[in-house]
Design a protein around this motif. Structure first.
Motif, PDB file in Angstrom:
ATOM      1  N   GLY A 142       0.775  -1.412  -0.099  1.00 30.75           N
ATOM      2  CA  GLY A 142       0.097  -0.044   0.065  1.00 30.75           C
ATOM      3  C   GLY A 142       0.629   1.140  -0.138  1.00 30.75           C
ATOM      4  O   GLY A 142       0.461   2.184  -0.773  1.00 30.75           O
ATOM      5  N   SER A 143       1.857   1.128   0.726  1.00 27.41           N
ATOM      6  CA  SER A 143       2.730   2.394   0.742  1.00 27.41           C
ATOM      7  C   SER A 143       3.403   2.674  -0.383  1.00 27.41           C
ATOM      8  O   SER A 143       3.646   3.707  -1.159  1.00 27.41           O
ATOM      9  CB  SER A 143       3.866   2.399   2.049  1.00 27.41           C
ATOM     10  N   SER A 144       4.005   1.655  -1.109  1.00 25.23           N
ATOM     11  CA  SER A 144       4.473   1.662  -2.241  1.00 25.23           C
ATOM     12  C   SER A 144       3.800   2.177  -3.312  1.00 25.23           C
ATOM     13  O   SER A 144       4.242   3.216  -4.168  1.00 25.23           O
ATOM     14  CB  SER A 144       4.926   0.431  -2.787  1.00 25.23           C
ATOM     15  N   ILE A 145       2.570   1.722  -3.258  1.00 19.43           N
ATOM     16  CA  ILE A 145       1.586   2.135  -4.579  1.00 19.43           C
ATOM     17  C   ILE A 145       1.347   3.722  -4.198  1.00 19.43           C
ATOM     18  O   ILE A 145       1.091   4.735  -5.087  1.00 19.43           O
ATOM     19  CB  ILE A 145       0.307   1.288  -4.308  1.00 19.43           C
ATOM     20  N   PHE A 146       1.034   4.214  -3.064  1.00 22.93           N
ATOM     21  CA  PHE A 146       0.883   5.349  -2.544  1.00 22.93           C
ATOM     22  C   PHE A 146       1.897   6.258  -3.033  1.00 22.93           C
ATOM     23  O   PHE A 146       1.425   7.636  -3.538  1.00 22.93           O
ATOM     24  CB  PHE A 146       0.491   5.528  -1.208  1.00 22.93           C
ATOM     25  N   ASP A 160      -3.678   5.795  -7.994  1.00 18.04           N
ATOM     26  CA  ASP A 160      -2.897   5.106  -7.072  1.00 18.04           C
ATOM     27  C   ASP A 160      -2.896   5.271  -5.558  1.00 18.04           C
ATOM     28  O   ASP A 160      -2.749   4.536  -4.870  1.00 18.04           O
ATOM     29  CB  ASP A 160      -1.525   5.403  -7.766  1.00 18.04           C
ATOM     30  N   GLY A 185      -3.667   2.622  -2.977  1.00 20.33           N
ATOM     31  CA  GLY A 185      -2.449   2.377  -1.802  1.00 20.33           C
ATOM     32  C   GLY A 185      -3.148   2.753  -0.437  1.00 20.33           C
ATOM     33  O   GLY A 185      -2.625   1.928   0.664  1.00 20.33           O
ATOM     34  N   ARG A 229      -5.415  -0.006   0.726  1.00 17.65           N
ATOM     35  CA  ARG A 229      -4.467  -1.125   0.932  1.00 17.65           C
ATOM     36  C   ARG A 229      -4.048  -1.218   2.569  1.00 17.65           C
ATOM     37  O   ARG A 229      -3.982  -2.397   3.176  1.00 17.65           O
ATOM     38  CB  ARG A 229      -3.418  -1.622  -0.027  1.00 17.65           C
ATOM     39  N   THR A 243       1.578   1.358 -12.612  1.00 16.60           N
ATOM     40  CA  THR A 243       1.846   0.984 -11.231  1.00 16.60           C
ATOM     41  C   THR A 243       1.312  -0.488 -11.125  1.00 16.60           C
ATOM     42  O   THR A 243       1.983  -1.101 -10.340  1.00 16.60           O
ATOM     43  CB  THR A 243       0.931   1.888 -10.602  1.00 16.60           C
ATOM     44  N   HIS A 260       3.752  -3.444  -9.650  1.00 18.12           N
ATOM     45  CA  HIS A 260       3.757  -4.111  -8.699  1.00 18.12           C
ATOM     46  C   HIS A 260       3.116  -5.638  -8.557  1.00 18.12           C
ATOM     47  O   HIS A 260       3.170  -6.181  -7.739  1.00 18.12           O
ATOM     48  CB  HIS A 260       2.613  -3.392  -7.591  1.00 18.12           C
TER      49      HIS A 260
END
Length: 499
Positions: free
Chosen positions: A192-196, A249, A253, A256, A445, A449
């Motif tokens: 979630g942090s990565s997508i954000f 995104d 994120g 998630r 994205t 991922h």
């Protein structure tokens, strides 16, 4: 409250997540209630006076949906459905379209009626369409989860409340029932942090830098030359792309982090080879709603080509009006409706090579964005004339000097050189080039991922399973996060907030 603001990142989000996780250990209902209250606070941060409007809409639609579900298959259910949809649309018309209708009537008939100056409630189109779908599904016997706290959370859930995606109750309310989604899981936090961060970078580093370059053409002097017009329109084309893609995104994120999966809403639409493919990739949940609750009920493609084209045009005209109360949005929707009709007639006889099809589709989308962005019809037509070369070709003298010996030949070919504007011209085309390379050549994205195994590795020590970031991925995310956070001193709104 903006996702790209210090107040959200360092105050609201940590508090909301901490309360959700702590209460989730004791009671799913308490955690869902906490997240509903947090989402209402998130909405009320903009203007608390509109909270009663949102709450009233939720209670009305919840009660109406329950009443419809209890009478499924009986005439009374149809009457209640008509009442519910009518009330929802009336609310939308009053706040979003009444000024347009009254102003148009004044211009056409000289009525002199006062034009109301109503502030458009944030997200009204999103929470209205979401609840209309709920009512229709209740009438069709598809609603099974009916707890008020879950319904209220489904409507107000802050990652999607302001700018989508347009959610379906069936894919969301079932997730709110699952106790495991109320537990903080390291894998959810990492992904979630990565997508954000990916979304935040799109918004802060790309869209916000393209915004002033686009505004210079749409809000600047009339009669732009060929390269100036195309530069500004392409800057807006990619600004909107990365602004909306970034928001989508960030919404996915953030959700998630709370253990909830939102539907995909954006899938590299500029790589589409047809207009229908574009709409399967752009604002995917709105396209799904228009297909399922408007195009198919109108008859879809089941009654011959003429009826099909009429249904396509009707759907896209209403989709255009959904985006905004202005004739420019109606023209934009109508243009896409015409594109779809031409595409279906064309594809039955001809097939283009994919690179040419992608280029043609992209050019058609870019032309339509002019009406989407322009504030007046005259301004849109003037800009399109510039893109067609009807205002000639003009370059800043500084750019002409960079061409060296080619400047005299360009002048002989009809290119005009003017003082000033060289830095703006170079910046515009520089950013447009960078944005185009990312949009067309890089994976999106979700593609990145989907291949996270090298980045998020699963290891099995003696104590069980856990997840960890690879060093390269962690450093990259850390650097991107730092650059984005340092750029948030003046956060800008997302473009889809106005819809």
């Amino acid at each position: 409250m903006l996702f790209n603001s210090y107040a959200f990142l360092f105050a609201f989000l940590p508090v909301a997540l901490a309360g959700y996780v702590l209460l989730g250990r004791r009671s799913v209902t308490l955690a869902a209630g906490w997240l509903t209250l947090a989402s209402l606070f998130f909405y009320g941060w903009w203007d608390a006076r509109y909270l009663p409007l949102l709450l009233g809409s939720i209670l009305f639609n919840y009660a109406t949906g329950r009443a419809i579900a209890a009478r499924t298959g009986r005439p009374a259910a149809g009457r209640l459905l008509a009442l519910g949809i009518g009330a929802d649309l009336a609310l939308l018309v009053v706040y979003k379209y009444s000024a347009l209708f009254i102003d148009s009537a004044n211009r056409l008939a000289g009525l002199g009626l006062p034009v109301p100056e109503l502030i458009l409630p944030l997200g009204i189109s999103f929470f209205t369409f979401t609840q209309i779908a709920f009512l229709v599904d209740a009438w069709a016997g598809k609603v099974h989860e009916t707890r008020l706290v879950h319904y209220a959370l489904f409507v107000t859930y802050f990652p999607h409340l302001i700018a989508g995606p347009v959610l379906h109750h069936g894919e969301m309310m079932s997730q709110f029932e699952q106790a495991r989604n109320y537990r903080l899981r390291l894998n959810n936090v990492l992904i979630g942090s990565s997508i954000f961060v990916f979304g935040l970078a799109k918004k802060v580093l790309l869209a916000d830098n393209l915004a002033p370059l686009a505004g210079a053409v749409f809000e600047g002097d009339a009669h732009p030359g060929l390269l100036t017009a195309w530069g500004g329109v392409l800057a807006y084309t990619f600004q909107l792309y990365f602004d909306f893609s970034g928001y989508s995104d960030m919404a996915i994120g953030l959700s998630r982090l709370f253990g909830v999966k939102l539907p995909l809403n954006f899938d590299s639409p500029y790589k589409a080879a047809t207009i229908s493919d574009f709409w399967r990739r752009w604002h995917m949940t709105l396209s799904r709603f228009l297909r399922d609750y408007l195009y198919i009920p109108l008859g879809g493609n089941k009654h011959g080509p003429v009826r099909r084209y009429a249904n396509l045009m009707t759907t896209m005209l209403l989709g255009g009006l959904w985006h905004g109360a202005g004739w420019n949005f109606l023209l934009w929707g109508g243009l896409h409706g015409a594109y779809l009709c031409v595409q279906h007639a064309w594809s039955a006889r001809f097939r283009l090579p994919r690179p040419l099809a992608v280029a043609l589709t992209f050019a058609a989308v870019v032309v339509a964005w002019v009406f989407f962005r322009a504030t007046t019809l005259h301004g849109a037509l003037d800009l399109l004339a510039g893109m067609a070369g009807l205002h000639g070709v003009a370059l800043p003298e500084a750019v002409g000097r960079l061409t060296g010996g080619a400047a005299p030949m360009l002048a002989a070919a009809g290119v005009r050189f003017h003082p000033g504007g060289g830095e703006q011209f170079i910046a515009t085309w520089g950013w447009v080039t960078v944005a185009a390379l990312i949009a067309f050549l890089c994976p999106n994205t979700q593609q990145i991922h989907a291949r996270l195994r090298p980045a998020i590795e699963r290891v099995a020590p003696s104590g069980g399973l856990r997840f960890r970031l690879s060093r390269r991925w962690a450093v990259g995310l850390g650097l991107a996060s730092t650059v984005c956070v340092l750029s948030l001193s003046r956060p800008s709104e997302f473009l889809y907030f106005q819809f």
